[in-house]
Scaffold this motif. Sequence first.
Motif, PDB file in Angstrom:
ATOM      1  N   SER A   7     -14.387 -16.028 -44.587  1.00  0.00           N
ATOM      2  CA  SER A   7     -14.213 -17.264 -44.216  1.00  0.00           C
ATOM      3  C   SER A   7     -13.510 -18.463 -45.611  1.00  0.00           C
ATOM      4  O   SER A   7     -13.204 -17.564 -46.707  1.00  0.00           O
ATOM      5  CB  SER A   7     -15.250 -18.509 -43.997  1.00  0.00           C
ATOM      6  OG  SER A   7     -16.200 -17.719 -42.979  1.00  0.00           O
ATOM      7  N   LYS A  10      -8.372 -22.759 -43.789  1.00  0.00           N
ATOM      8  CA  LYS A  10      -6.543 -22.987 -43.217  1.00  0.00           C
ATOM      9  C   LYS A  10      -5.404 -23.042 -44.551  1.00  0.00           C
ATOM     10  O   LYS A  10      -5.285 -24.201 -44.908  1.00  0.00           O
ATOM     11  CB  LYS A  10      -6.104 -23.527 -41.697  1.00  0.00           C
ATOM     12  CG  LYS A  10      -7.552 -23.317 -40.297  1.00  0.00           C
ATOM     13  CD  LYS A  10      -6.970 -24.046 -39.456  1.00  0.00           C
ATOM     14  CE  LYS A  10      -7.361 -23.964 -38.701  1.00  0.00           C
ATOM     15  NZ  LYS A  10      -7.409 -24.637 -37.187  1.00  0.00           N
ATOM     16  N   HIS A  44     -11.750 -16.020 -40.162  1.00  0.00           N
ATOM     17  CA  HIS A  44     -12.613 -17.131 -40.083  1.00  0.00           C
ATOM     18  C   HIS A  44     -11.663 -18.092 -41.141  1.00  0.00           C
ATOM     19  O   HIS A  44     -11.763 -18.244 -41.949  1.00  0.00           O
ATOM     20  CB  HIS A  44     -13.763 -17.600 -39.579  1.00  0.00           C
ATOM     21  CG  HIS A  44     -14.473 -16.353 -39.061  1.00  0.00           C
ATOM     22  ND1 HIS A  44     -14.838 -16.500 -37.838  1.00  0.00           N
ATOM     23  CD2 HIS A  44     -15.527 -15.516 -39.492  1.00  0.00           C
ATOM     24  CE1 HIS A  44     -15.581 -15.909 -37.534  1.00  0.00           C
ATOM     25  NE2 HIS A  44     -15.569 -15.063 -38.274  1.00  0.00           N
ATOM     26  N   HIS A  46     -10.803 -22.148 -41.895  1.00  0.00           N
ATOM     27  CA  HIS A  46     -11.906 -23.641 -41.603  1.00  0.00           C
ATOM     28  C   HIS A  46     -10.782 -24.667 -41.607  1.00  0.00           C
ATOM     29  O   HIS A  46     -10.365 -24.466 -43.137  1.00  0.00           O
ATOM     30  CB  HIS A  46     -13.471 -23.768 -42.015  1.00  0.00           C
ATOM     31  CG  HIS A  46     -13.637 -22.466 -41.521  1.00  0.00           C
ATOM     32  ND1 HIS A  46     -14.520 -22.356 -40.505  1.00  0.00           N
ATOM     33  CD2 HIS A  46     -13.768 -21.195 -41.905  1.00  0.00           C
ATOM     34  CE1 HIS A  46     -15.616 -21.306 -40.830  1.00  0.00           C
ATOM     35  NE2 HIS A  46     -14.623 -20.643 -41.468  1.00  0.00           N
ATOM     36  N   GLU A  47     -11.185 -26.004 -41.284  1.00  0.00           N
ATOM     37  CA  GLU A  47     -10.626 -27.189 -41.651  1.00  0.00           C
ATOM     38  C   GLU A  47     -11.254 -27.674 -43.034  1.00  0.00           C
ATOM     39  O   GLU A  47     -12.075 -27.502 -42.684  1.00  0.00           O
ATOM     40  CB  GLU A  47     -10.664 -28.319 -40.301  1.00  0.00           C
ATOM     41  CG  GLU A  47     -10.340 -28.082 -39.137  1.00  0.00           C
ATOM     42  CD  GLU A  47      -8.088 -27.860 -39.738  1.00  0.00           C
ATOM     43  OE1 GLU A  47      -7.850 -28.525 -40.476  1.00  0.00           O
ATOM     44  OE2 GLU A  47      -8.181 -27.853 -37.988  1.00  0.00           O
ATOM     45  N   GLY A  50     -15.258 -28.503 -42.106  1.00  0.00           N
ATOM     46  CA  GLY A  50     -15.801 -27.561 -41.320  1.00  0.00           C
ATOM     47  C   GLY A  50     -15.970 -26.246 -42.664  1.00  0.00           C
ATOM     48  O   GLY A  50     -16.193 -25.319 -42.737  1.00  0.00           O
ATOM     49  N   PHE A  51     -15.505 -26.661 -44.097  1.00  0.00           N
ATOM     50  CA  PHE A  51     -15.621 -25.832 -45.274  1.00  0.00           C
ATOM     51  C   PHE A  51     -16.222 -26.538 -46.581  1.00  0.00           C
ATOM     52  O   PHE A  51     -15.679 -26.425 -46.866  1.00  0.00           O
ATOM     53  CB  PHE A  51     -14.084 -25.279 -45.186  1.00  0.00           C
ATOM     54  CG  PHE A  51     -14.542 -24.113 -46.303  1.00  0.00           C
ATOM     55  CD1 PHE A  51     -14.615 -23.441 -45.343  1.00  0.00           C
ATOM     56  CD2 PHE A  51     -13.927 -24.057 -47.843  1.00  0.00           C
ATOM     57  CE1 PHE A  51     -14.408 -21.324 -47.009  1.00  0.00           C
ATOM     58  CE2 PHE A  51     -13.957 -22.724 -48.214  1.00  0.00           C
ATOM     59  CZ  PHE A  51     -14.060 -21.303 -47.774  1.00  0.00           C
TER      60      PHE A  51
END
Length: 126
Positions: A7, A10, A44, A46-47, A50-51
Amino acid sequence: MALTRVSLLKGKSTEYKQAILKNLYIAMNETFNLAEDNDFMVIHEHESDGFVYGKNYLNIPRTDDLVIIQITANNTRTLEEKKALYARIAELLNQDLGVRKEDVFISLLEVKKEAWSLGCGLAQYA
């Protein structure tokens, strides 16, 4: 057997993401002796909303370049092998991509061999 999930925020290039996976595979091969072609990995992205991560948890300063790695593997490795894996991943990501070692977060989930079905609805390792 191992399943690896990565993860990150982005915005990284395809080359960067592919290099992460390549280096993870190298580290796991060197330290965990994975079988050939055993490279099941996903990334994955993430924005920022969301991280979420502890920027200084355990006095380790982390940045938005944090790479969170979760490896699910058979519970057959020694503590020394696990420590070697963690160190090798951090070393390779730092050398190849410039990821700060402080920004390499690894979680190892160990499962029994019968926890896997690798296709066909079978428990291949049971």
